[in-house]
Write a protein that holds these residues in place. Structure first.
Motif, PDB file in Angstrom:
ATOM      1  N   ASN A  53       0.822  -1.210   0.000  1.00 43.32           N
ATOM      2  CA  ASN A  53       0.000   0.000   0.000  1.00 43.32           C
ATOM      3  C   ASN A  53       0.856   1.261   0.000  1.00 43.32           C
ATOM      4  O   ASN A  53       0.321   2.367  -0.043  1.00 43.32           O
ATOM      5  CB  ASN A  53      -0.934   0.010   1.211  1.00 43.32           C
ATOM      6  CG  ASN A  53      -2.168  -0.846   0.988  1.00 43.32           C
ATOM      7  OD1 ASN A  53      -2.434  -1.291  -0.123  1.00 43.32           O
ATOM      8  ND2 ASN A  53      -2.926  -1.095   2.050  1.00 43.32           N
ATOM      9  N   PHE A  54       2.172   1.105   0.057  1.00 40.15           N
ATOM     10  CA  PHE A  54       3.065   2.266  -0.060  1.00 40.15           C
ATOM     11  C   PHE A  54       2.880   2.848  -1.456  1.00 40.15           C
ATOM     12  O   PHE A  54       3.111   2.179  -2.459  1.00 40.15           O
ATOM     13  CB  PHE A  54       4.516   1.847   0.147  1.00 40.15           C
ATOM     14  CG  PHE A  54       5.495   2.983   0.059  1.00 40.15           C
ATOM     15  CD1 PHE A  54       5.599   3.890   1.089  1.00 40.15           C
ATOM     16  CD2 PHE A  54       6.294   3.148  -1.055  1.00 40.15           C
ATOM     17  CE1 PHE A  54       6.501   4.950   1.011  1.00 40.15           C
ATOM     18  CE2 PHE A  54       7.194   4.195  -1.148  1.00 40.15           C
ATOM     19  CZ  PHE A  54       7.297   5.103  -0.110  1.00 40.15           C
ATOM     20  N   SER A  55       2.432   4.082  -1.520  1.00 36.74           N
ATOM     21  CA  SER A  55       2.063   4.653  -2.823  1.00 36.74           C
ATOM     22  C   SER A  55       2.682   6.027  -3.056  1.00 36.74           C
ATOM     23  O   SER A  55       2.119   6.855  -3.754  1.00 36.74           O
ATOM     24  CB  SER A  55       0.537   4.725  -2.950  1.00 36.74           C
ATOM     25  OG  SER A  55      -0.032   5.407  -1.858  1.00 36.74           O
ATOM     26  N   GLN A  56       3.849   6.255  -2.477  1.00 36.89           N
ATOM     27  CA  GLN A  56       4.539   7.524  -2.698  1.00 36.89           C
ATOM     28  C   GLN A  56       5.439   7.501  -3.918  1.00 36.89           C
ATOM     29  O   GLN A  56       5.858   8.552  -4.395  1.00 36.89           O
ATOM     30  CB  GLN A  56       5.360   7.896  -1.460  1.00 36.89           C
ATOM     31  CG  GLN A  56       4.519   8.199  -0.232  1.00 36.89           C
ATOM     32  CD  GLN A  56       5.368   8.590   0.960  1.00 36.89           C
ATOM     33  OE1 GLN A  56       6.585   8.605   0.896  1.00 36.89           O
ATOM     34  NE2 GLN A  56       4.718   8.911   2.062  1.00 36.89           N
ATOM     35  N   LEU A  57       5.761   6.301  -4.423  1.00 35.53           N
ATOM     36  CA  LEU A  57       6.715   6.169  -5.514  1.00 35.53           C
ATOM     37  C   LEU A  57       6.140   5.359  -6.670  1.00 35.53           C
ATOM     38  O   LEU A  57       5.307   4.472  -6.468  1.00 35.53           O
ATOM     39  CB  LEU A  57       7.998   5.490  -5.027  1.00 35.53           C
ATOM     40  CG  LEU A  57       8.775   6.164  -3.895  1.00 35.53           C
ATOM     41  CD1 LEU A  57       9.943   5.284  -3.473  1.00 35.53           C
ATOM     42  CD2 LEU A  57       9.257   7.545  -4.310  1.00 35.53           C
TER      43      LEU A  57
END
Length: 286
Positions: A53-57
């Motif tokens: 769910n990491f969606s910064q990159l």
């Protein structure tokens, strides 16, 4: 859980779906044994996908970040909440304006789609903007942008959430996440968001499709296991779509929570297996 119990839980598994935070890394650093575990999967020819769910990159950037930490990952082995949301929007709202609030690099997942700024979105006639997308926008998750998003949703735009995580662990400790803003918009607008990241079944299905392609066979979803540190968003969500769920104690869930996990398993609602780290999971594979 004993080593024998873990082996039994993994018997017949032909590929893994791995969470990133709490399984591979924690607080932006590789967890002990994770680099070696991923290398072992490659050496043994066991396919895997990283679902996060990491969606910064963008996935290209995220793959480069993993490689710098000694863990080479091809971008096509990664499914992020941002990439899953972009794929959905491209199909559901093709050639229509989107108001996307996420990190600058992650916006590249939407290349080729029509993105509008807050000022432009606010000036368009009601119903023009097809969807509002909420991701890891940092300071862009401002009152101004939330207010614009609210009015767009009231005007008929679909509310898309990259994920619903209320918080996550950073170097500062527990840190507010984008899910809190999603819930706020739901409450204010009276509309339910469509979530594309975990625990949505979409990301697990996408990951399994990739694993099947690697193997060249359409195996049942029970031939694959999700390895995560979140009993609900990782383990239970994967089990709902037919995968096995393996809980590791290297992230959100710690050894202190084992009693609760064991009680859930006795009620038939817990993980299929429990392990201290990914390393033990990989070692227990056939």
């Amino acid at each position: 859980m004993t080593t024998e119990g873990l082996r039994a839980a993994l018997r017949g598994v032909r590929g893994l779906v791995l969470d990133a935070d709490g399984v591979l890394v924690l607080r932006a650093k590789a967890l002990p044994g994770s680099v070696e575990a991923v290398r072992s999967l490659d050496e043994r020819g066991i396919p895997f996908r990283v679902v996060t769910n990491f969606s910064q990159l963008h996935r290209d950037t995220l793959a480069g970040w993993f490689e710098k930490g000694g863990m080479p990952l091809a971008p096509d082995r990664i499914v992020t909440a941002a990439s899953a949301t972009a794929a959905y929007a491209a199909k559901a709202h093709a050639n229509r304006p989107l108001f996307v609030i996420t990190a600058t690099d992650a916006r590249r997942e939407f290349d080729g789609q029509q993105l509008v700024s807050a000022d432009d979105a606010d000036a368009l006639p009601p119903g023009t903007v097809a969807a509002v997308v909420i991701g890891d926008g940092g300071d862009d998750l401002s009152y101004r942008n939330m207010d614009v998003a609210f009015r767009l949703i009231q005007g008929g735009a679909e509310l898309l959430a990259m994920h619903r995580n209320p918080w996550w662990l950073t170097e500062r400790g527990m840190t507010l996440d984008a899910g809190a803003y999603v819930v706020g918009l739901e409450y204010a607008s009276g509309r339910q968001a469509r979530t594309l990241g975990k625990p949505s079944p979409d990301v697990f299905r996408q990951a399994v499709d990739g694993l099947r392609a690697d193997l060249g066979r359409r195996l049942p979803r029970s031939a694959f296991a999700m390895v995560g540190d979140d009993p609900r968003a990782d383990v239970a969500a994967a089990q709902k779509v037919g995968l096995r769920g393996i809980l590791v104690l290297s992230g959100k869930t710690s050894a202190a929570d084992v009693a609760d996990v064991a009680a859930a398993r006795r009620r038939g609602r817990g993980p299929d297996g429990v392990a201290p780290t990914l390393a033990e999971v990989v070692a227990a594979l056939d």
